[in-house]
Design an enzyme around this catalytic site. Sequence first.
Site, PDB file in Angstrom:
ATOM      1  N   CYS A 161     -19.462  69.654 -70.500  1.00 13.58           N
ATOM      2  CA  CYS A 161     -18.568  69.363 -69.379  1.00 13.58           C
ATOM      3  C   CYS A 161     -19.296  68.562 -68.304  1.00 13.58           C
ATOM      4  CB  CYS A 161     -18.018  70.659 -68.796  1.00 13.58           C
ATOM      5  SG  CYS A 161     -16.930  70.366 -67.397  1.00 13.58           S
ATOM      6  N   CYS A 195     -18.312  69.516 -64.680  1.00 10.69           N
ATOM      7  CA  CYS A 195     -18.917  70.762 -64.176  1.00 10.69           C
ATOM      8  C   CYS A 195     -20.405  70.568 -63.877  1.00 10.69           C
ATOM      9  CB  CYS A 195     -18.801  71.896 -65.196  1.00 10.69           C
ATOM     10  SG  CYS A 195     -17.290  71.928 -66.131  1.00 10.69           S
ATOM     11  N   ASP A 196     -21.116  69.931 -64.785  1.00 10.64           N
ATOM     12  CA  ASP A 196     -22.577  69.940 -64.719  1.00 10.64           C
ATOM     13  C   ASP A 196     -23.217  68.620 -64.311  1.00 10.64           C
ATOM     14  OD1 ASP A 196     -22.435  72.572 -65.581  1.00 10.64           O
ATOM     15  OD2 ASP A 196     -22.467  71.992 -67.692  1.00 10.64           O
TER      16      ASP A 196
END
Length: 306
Positions: free
Chosen positions: A133, A136-137
């Site tokens: 992701c 997200c990261d």
Amino acid sequence: MKQTEILVVGAGPAGLTAGIYAARSGHKALVLEKSFAGGQMALTSEVENYPGFSEPVSGMLLAQTMEQQAIRFGCDVLNAEATGITAAPAGFEVATTAGPVAAATVIVCSGVKPKLLGVPGEKELSGRGVSYCAVCDGPLFKGREVAVIGGGDSAIDEALYLSNIVARVHIIHRRDEFRACPFAQQRLRERANVTYHLSCVVESVNGTQRVESITVKNLKDASTFVLPLGGAFIYVGWLPNTAWCSSLLALDESGNIKADDRLCTSVPGVFAAGDVRNTPLRQVATAVGDGALAAISAHDFLIGKR
Ligand code: NAP
């Protein structure tokens, strides 16, 4: 036990649309949301091909708006994960992490999960540099070098997103051609901080505490090289989330739920919509269309039963 007429399992674009249409059809509708609204869509940095938006829209924003729309029509949303389904006298009983739910009909919109690359180091370093992701990261890798593995729309779209944040993106793809849409490919080619490693596969992800490098094999000459980097973003496809319902429903050879052109599954009263079913196109636009049709099919089923 909680009871509803239409239980929608999954709160991605298919599930939320099913919730909107089910509630607007006058039914008691409940959408199960495992973690957050939007599914894969919510993890997409920018959605630029969903009609109605002349500028790219954040997947998370689109998800929150769809959820609010469903709630406005009277659809309930329960934060829980479905863990099983059985036929019951008045329909179905779905086991969830918040207790069982009895439903006259069920619409399965449980989506997909990332496919693993299956190389040494991937599982061990997952969450410690290996990610599925970018939204997200990605920000954790500001100013560093990362790899994106894959050649589909997800890989190219998320490489584009990462190239705004990190120092360099290395694309590792097993062929010389990408399957991603040409428009996105062209935009990525215009980025100066992207390096392509084509006809290459990852042999291992290396590191002790965190990802330190990946070992890459060139399939044309069988040579290998080590690429030092901080993160490896893996986008090599998806697997349908069907473990909770596969004992009841027929699946195709790829594990997708079989559904006909009214989105009826092998079990009357259970419908499937979005990425989890045997669909030729996995897009927000098609998921939304599926959700609407599945809700109307569930409505017709309930009316027929009355
Ligand atoms: P995908 O289209 O299935 O692409 C997966 C990619 O990973 C392919 O390039 C494939 O290589 C590669 N791959 C698969 N297994 C591999 C392995 N073991 N080792 C190395 N490479 C491997 O998956 P996706 O990109 O996630 O897209 C899924 C669906 O969602 C598609 O229908 C896509 O169009 C849609 N989607 C659309 C958008 C958009 O419209 N903007 C964004 C995201 C996703 P090969 O090409 O050689 O098979």
